[in-house]
Design a protein around this motif. Structure first.
Motif: not given
Length: 287
Positions: A164-165, A230-232, A253-256
Motif C-alpha cells: 500500500l505504501k 493510509l486513508r482507508m 501504528m494506531a497513533e500514526n
C-alpha cells in the motif's frame, strides 16, 4: 514439552530448531558471510507447515487457481460469495489453512473470500520469502482481484502495508485489518533470533547480506511509518503478551494511522486465534 523453544509464527519441531541453532551459531565461527547467508535461507525458505486434516478439507472445498507472479507460481483459494471481496494473507511459516475458522465465518456471512499461499509457503512454488516479495505478490493479486478488504496476519500484514505504501497506482482496498503485525521488521528479527537462540552477530551478518541484496537495511521496513499514508479505515488487533510482535508497536501504528481502531486482547498470543477476535472482525466489517 519442557524447555521447548518457539520459532516465530511456527509449529516447528524443537529438534529441528536445535539443529538450526547449532548450524548457524557454529558456522559463524568459520565464516561470518556464510552464517548470514544460511540464516537468510532459513527465513526465505522455511520448512513447509503441514496442514491439519480440517485445514486440508477446508482448502479442498475452495476453487483453486495458480497465478504467476514473476518467477513464482502463487496458489490461491476462492470461496465465492455475493458480498464484498476479502483477501486473506497469512504470516511467515504458515499457509492459507490458518484461516479455516475465520474464513468459514466470513463465507457463512456471504463474503466473497480469497486466500493465498505466500511465496515459498504452502502450495506456492518458486521464489523465496521476504516482505518485499510478498508485498509485490499482494500488489499483483490486489490489482487482479480488486478486493474491498485485505486481512493480514503478522508478516502478511507487513506485506500488505508495504504494498500500500509502495504501489499507490494499483488497486487499494476500502478496509484493512492487521492482526499481530510487527511494527518494525527489526522486532520480528529479534523475536526470530531469541526464538531459535541465535547469536546477535549472526543476525547482523544476515542484515549485511540483506542490505546488499535489496539496497535497504532492516530499519527501512517500518510498518509504523508506512501506515502514516493510509486513508482507508483500519482495524488493528494485537495481544498484550505477543512474543513475536511487541504490543507497543501496535500502539505506535494506531497513533500514526488516524483512521484506525486498536483492539488489545489478553492471553491469545501471536496466533490470536480466538472466537472473540473473529467476532470483532465480523462486527467491524459489517459496520
Amino acid at each position: 514439552m519442557p524447555n521447548k523453544k518457539k520459532l516465530p509464527v511456527a509449529d516447528t519441531d524443537p529438534l529441528h530448531l536445535r539443529a538450526i541453532r547449532l548450524a548457524l551459531n557454529g558456522s559463524y565461527r568459520f565464516s561470518k558471510r556464510l552464517a548470514g547467508q544460511w540464516c537468510y535461507r532459513v527465513l526465505a525458505k522455511p520448512p513447509r507447515k503441514i496442514l491439519l486434516p480440517a485445514e486440508k478439507d477446508f482448502l479442498a472445498d475452495a476453487r483453486q487457481q495458480v497465478i504467476p507472479v514473476g518467477i513464482m507460481q502463487i496458489q490461491t483459494y476462492h470461496w465465492p460469495g455475493s458480498g464484498p471481496k476479502i483477501l486473506l494473507a497469512h504470516g511467515w511459516n504458515s499457509n492459507s489453512g490458518r484461516w479455516q475458522a475465520l474464513a468459514s465465518q466470513l463465507i457463512i456471512a456471504g463474503y466473497d473470500v480469497y486466500a493465498l499461499d505466500a511465496p515459498a509457503h504452502g502450495a506456492s512454488v518458486g521464489g523465496s520469502f521476504a516482505v518485499i516479495y510478498y508485498g509485490n505478490v499482494l500488489a499483483e493479486l490486489a490489482d487482479t482481484l480488486r478486493p474491498e478488504v485485505i486481512i493480514g496476519h503478522s508478516a502478511g500484514g507487513m506485506a500488505a502495508a508495504y504494498y500500500l505504501k509502495h504501489y499507490p497506482e494499483v488497486h487499494h482496498p476500502e478496509k484493512l485489518v492487521l492482526l499481530s503485525t510487527p511494527a518494525e521488521l527489526n522486532h520480528f528479527m529479534e523475536s526470530f533470533r531469541k526464538g531459535i537462540g541465535l547469536k546477535k552477530a549472526v543476525i547482523d551478518a544476515m542484515e549485511m547480506g540483506f542490505t546488499q541484496r535489496f539496497g535497504m537495511s532492516f530499519d527501512y521496513f517500518s510498518i509504523a511509518k508506512f501506515v502514516r499514508n493510509l486513508r482507508m479505515p483500519g482495524l488493528i488487533i494485537h495481544d498484550e503478551k505477543d512474543d513475536v510482535a511487541p504490543v507497543h508497536g501496535a500502539y505506535q501504528m494506531a497513533e500514526n494511522w488516524p483512521n484506525s481502531e486498536l483492539v488489545i486482547t489478553s492471553g491469545l498470543g501471536h496466533s490470536i486465534q480466538h472466537e472473540q477476535v473473529r467476532k470483532r472482525i465480523l462486527d467491524w466489517l459489517a459496520y
